[in-house]
Enzyme design. Structure first.
Site, PDB file in Angstrom:
ATOM      1  CG  HIS A  80      -0.509   0.335   2.492  1.00 12.91           C
ATOM      2  ND1 HIS A  80      -0.228  -0.609   3.452  1.00 12.91           N
ATOM      3  CD2 HIS A  80      -0.213   1.528   3.056  1.00 12.91           C
ATOM      4  CE1 HIS A  80       0.213  -0.011   4.541  1.00 12.91           C
ATOM      5  NE2 HIS A  80       0.223   1.288   4.331  1.00 12.91           N
ATOM      6  CG  ASP A 133       0.187  -3.873   2.863  1.00  7.90           C
ATOM      7  OD1 ASP A 133       0.519  -3.386   1.763  1.00  7.90           O
ATOM      8  OD2 ASP A 133      -0.040  -3.188   3.880  1.00  7.90           O
ATOM      9  CB  SER A 222       2.954   1.953   6.054  1.00  9.47           C
ATOM     10  OG  SER A 222       1.684   1.729   6.564  1.00  9.47           O
TER      11      SER A 222
END
Ligand SMILES: *[C@@H]1O[C@H](CO)[C@@H](O)[C@H](O)[C@H]1NC(C)=O
Ligand SMILES: *[C@@H]1O[C@H](CO)[C@@H](O)[C@H](O)[C@H]1NC(C)=O
Length: 304
Positions: A80, A133, A222
């Site tokens: 992402h 992810d 992230s």
């Protein structure tokens, strides 16, 4: 009552479904940061050599995500971080990998900036469930030193309660600002059962949880590494709010994806080897061979 709770739950999940990428710049405008307002429950990294594998992934120069160095040509990050909300790959030329320094708001003599040459996103990545992810980035060659090095990848999941570390320049509070200095925190790996209690059916295969009351990764972290005993076990992926004891951080499990990651590293290197073989008639000997990889990637002296 149950549906209300589910509704709130969905609402919270919706808030965080964009993952843990960094929002708009705020601290850079202010030119200062709050010393006590750290990564959720974390502390500043004092020596970059403690986290030589940590990467700041910049998008249009903005520190958007973390990543980790897995060899001198490849980084591991979250899918992402390199795709838009529809799961489409973003323009790789807008990204840079920054390594070797502790601060995101000033360059130091140890700062090394590299372009992203290629992006490999997991085929099963789904932006609405955030499953798989995982992405591998090919970067311009990195030279390892005390502050820049790779991290080994875990083949097996360590047992629950293993003491691990998370690191990054992400938000220091759910509604706070990103940190301009690299922070880290100790968190414990949680069992699948404990993780299910928080996330129920949102917890899909290849997702693991880690947390500790008041300590968590948050937006901007992230793609960064969850490291246990010197080995990367997870990739910062998503969560409900940040640092909430009811909702630990969710990480993409490295052991689940390690074979896929290795395949991308080989695939990426092979594609460059093919280009090298094509231009090799212009080169002879080992020194030229090494140079050929530079030539291919900088596209400057193909006729040498
Ligand atoms: C610094 O951060 C702490 C913790 O979030 C907060 O309580 C405090 O008000 C902040 N101070 C300033 C000056 O912003
Ligand atoms: C994890 O290990 C660190 C360093 O040894 C220690 O300071 C910390 O208290 C441990 N954390 C937990 C939650 O056990």
């Amino acid at each position: 009552m149950f549906s209300m709770k589910t509704c709130f739950f969905l609402l919270y999940l919706y808030l965080e479904l964009s993952g843990r990428v960094s929002p708009a710049p705020t601290y850079e405008e202010q030119g200062q940061f709050n010393q006590t307002n750290r990564i959720i429950g974390g502390q500043p990294v004092l020596h970059r050599s403690q986290f030589p594998f940590q990467v700041s992934l910049r998008y249009n120069a903005w520190p958007m995500c973390g990543a980790s160095i897995i060899d001198n040509r490849h980084l591991l990050t979250a899918a992402h971080c390199v795709t838009n909300d529809n799961g489409r790959l973003r323009d790789k030329t807008r990204y840079h990998a920054v390594v070797g320094d502790l601060r995101t708001n000033i360059n130091s003599p140890t700062t090394v900036i590299r372009r992203i040459l290629n992006i490999f996103v997991h085929e099963n990545y789904n932006p609405s469930t955030i499953v798989s992810d995982v992405a591998v980035l090919r970067v311009e060659s990195l030279i390892f030193n005390a502050n820049i090095n790779s991290i080994p990848l875990a083949a097996n999941l360590p047992p629950p309660n293993t003491n691990c570390t998370i690191s990054g320049w992400g938000l220091t509070d759910f509604e706070g600002d990103p940190s301009p200095i690299l922070l880290f925190a100790h968190v414990l790996l949680l069992s699948h059962q404990t993780c299910l209690q928080s996330y129920a059916s949102y917890l899909l295969g290849g997702m693991i949880c880690a947390g500790f009351p008041g300590r968590d990764s948050c937006s901007g972290d992230s793609g960064g590494p969850l490291v246990c005993n010197g080995i990367q076990v997870g990739i910062v992926s998503w969560g409900v709010r940040c640092g909430d004891p009811e909702f630990p951080g969710v990480y993409a499990s490295v052991p689940t994806y390690v074979d896929w990651i290795r395949t991308q590293q080989r695939r990426s290197s092979a594609s460059y080897a093919v280009i090298y073989a094509y231009i090799s008639p212009f080169n002879t000997g080992l020194l030229c061979k090494q140079a050929a990889f530079q030539i291919v990637e900088t596209k400057t002296c193909i006729n040498n």
